[in-house]
Design a protein around this motif. Structure first.
Motif, mmCIF file in Angstrom:
data_model
loop_
_atom_site.group_PDB
_atom_site.id
_atom_site.type_symbol
_atom_site.label_atom_id
_atom_site.label_comp_id
_atom_site.label_asym_id
_atom_site.label_seq_id
_atom_site.Cartn_x
_atom_site.Cartn_y
_atom_site.Cartn_z
ATOM 1 N N THR A 11 0.810 -1.226 0.000
ATOM 2 C CA THR A 11 0.000 0.000 0.000
ATOM 3 C C THR A 11 0.841 1.274 0.000
ATOM 4 N N SER A 12 2.157 1.146 0.084
ATOM 5 C CA SER A 12 3.016 2.327 0.139
ATOM 6 C C SER A 12 4.334 2.053 -0.569
ATOM 7 N N ASP A 16 0.176 6.038 4.787
ATOM 8 C CA ASP A 16 -0.179 5.146 3.680
ATOM 9 C C ASP A 16 -0.252 3.678 4.089
ATOM 10 N N TRP A 17 0.218 3.342 5.257
ATOM 11 C CA TRP A 17 0.223 1.955 5.709
ATOM 12 C C TRP A 17 -1.130 1.614 6.316
ATOM 13 N N GLN A 18 -1.589 0.381 6.068
ATOM 14 C CA GLN A 18 -2.925 -0.010 6.496
ATOM 15 C C GLN A 18 -2.881 -1.299 7.325
ATOM 16 N N ALA A 19 -3.699 -1.299 8.384
ATOM 17 C CA ALA A 19 -3.845 -2.515 9.187
ATOM 18 C C ALA A 19 -4.479 -3.605 8.328
ATOM 19 N N ASN A 79 6.512 -7.043 3.771
ATOM 20 C CA ASN A 79 7.768 -7.734 3.470
ATOM 21 C C ASN A 79 8.831 -7.216 4.428
ATOM 22 N N ALA A 80 9.433 -8.120 5.154
ATOM 23 C CA ALA A 80 10.396 -7.726 6.186
ATOM 24 C C ALA A 80 11.775 -8.287 5.879
#
Length: 358
Positions: free
Chosen positions: A232-233, A266-269, A274-275
């Protein structure tokens, strides 16, 4: 004389043909040499990382509920609306509380009037006692009645405060910035204390859950750097490992690694993440491309190029990252090693350099 002339012509032609054949032989031999690319060994820094795909949890997702029983006058927001902290979300009917307040205020006025009259009675009784017309017991009874009225007045005023407090709860405000996720009731409905009204999702505080294999978990510690990216970002967030859950997830044989994300609009629950967890950083090491390391009967080898010849060097390898292999021993700075085509070389083989990798 004529024969000598033809003999000289034949001799010259033979020599020319011999030169052409020799040149052709050299060109043919050169064209058959292995064509490789090379790279000069230099020290560099690499990071040993663990990549995983996890999910994002919202830590701020309050469901606003009514704290009093009342009819919904109006819900001022809809699903998907962005709201600010302190914004009015719902208005409940406050008429019942207004009537209760009027009743309580009337009770306060009644008790105040009784108390004023009782104060006069106490004053008169005290004057009669001073003149010895009545006993002290009569004054004590009047004083006790005055104290009772004072307590009743305090209770009545507390009742007014309680009604005012409940009345203030008929206007419900957003506790934080966010987006309306769910609208549970609408105008005209009656709600009781505790009934949910709307749910607001805020992204000021998010948490990434990153599952890592159980055999890697021992190398992960709180405080290690984590790079996060979500669909999402376009922004990559750099944070740290907050904690590692001690329980191994039975279905996947993995351990849950947690990292917090702050203030990313911009981040969504609920989204994926990706970590890349940085397990270790190694500085000033020798590393070569993966294709430079070849397995031979002697072990893992690298071919060092000197004077267009390949020299086999047995090496000890370490970590692999970004298509480079760490060399723990067997190579030195500045040496030129074969890259593409190294798998086709043998010790002391003559080669032809196509290009140099930078």
């Amino acid at each position: 004389m004529k024969q000598l002339y033809f003999f000289l012509i034949w001799l010259i032609a033979t020599q020319i043909a011999g030169c052409d054949n020799a040149k052709e032989s050299v060109q043919k031999k050169t064209s058959n040499l292995p064509l490789i690319t090379v790279m000069q060994v230099q020290r560099q820094s690499i990071e040993i990382t663990e990549d995983a795909i996890g999910s994002i949890e919202g830590l701020i997702d309050p469901t606003l509920a009514s704290e009093v029983a009342a009819r919904v006058v109006k819900v001022h927001v809809g699903v998907g609306d962005k709201v600010k902290k302190g914004q009015l979300i719902v208005t409940l009917d406050a008429d019942d509380f207004a009537m209760q307040r009027n009743e309580a205020l009337a009770e306060v006025s009644r008790i105040e009037a009784l108390l004023a009259n009782q104060a006069k009675t106490v004053a008169r009784s005290q004057a009669l006692v001073d003149k010895k017309f009545i006993s002290q017991n009569a004054v004590d009874n009047d004083l006790a009645q005055e104290k009772v009225l004072k307590e009743q007045l305090a209770g009545a005023k507390a009742r007014v405060s309680s009604i005012n407090h409940d009345s203030s709860k008929t206007r419900i405000y957003a506790p934080n910035d966010g987006v309306v996720e769910k609208k549970i009731v609408d105008s005209g409905e009656y709600v009781r204390a505790g009934d949910p009204i709307v749910q607001i999702i805020g992204n000021q505080k998010l948490r990434a859950h990153i599952p890592v294999p159980e055999n890697v978990a021992a190398n992960i510690k709180p405080g290690q750097t984590v790079r996060l990216h979500t669909p999402t970002s376009a922004k990559t967030v750099i944070t740290q490992v907050k904690e590692i859950k001690p329980l191994i997830i039975a279905d996947s044989r993995s351990v849950d690694v947690i990292a917090d994300i702050d203030d990313q609009p911009d981040w969504q629950a609920g989204a994926s993440v990706n970590a890349q967890i940085v397990l270790e950083r190694k500085d000033s090491i020798i590393a070569v491309p993966e294709q430079s390391v070849v397995l031979r009967p002697a072990g893992e080898v690298v071919y060092v190029i000197q004077n267009n010849r390949a020299q086999q060097k047995i090496v000890r390898t370490g970590a692999t990252k970004n298509s480079f292999i760490e060399i723990l021993g067997g190579l030195e700075d500045g040496q030129q090693v074969a890259v593409d085509g190294a798998a086709y070389l043998t010790d002391k083989a003559q080669i032809k350099i196509k290009s140099q990798v930078k």
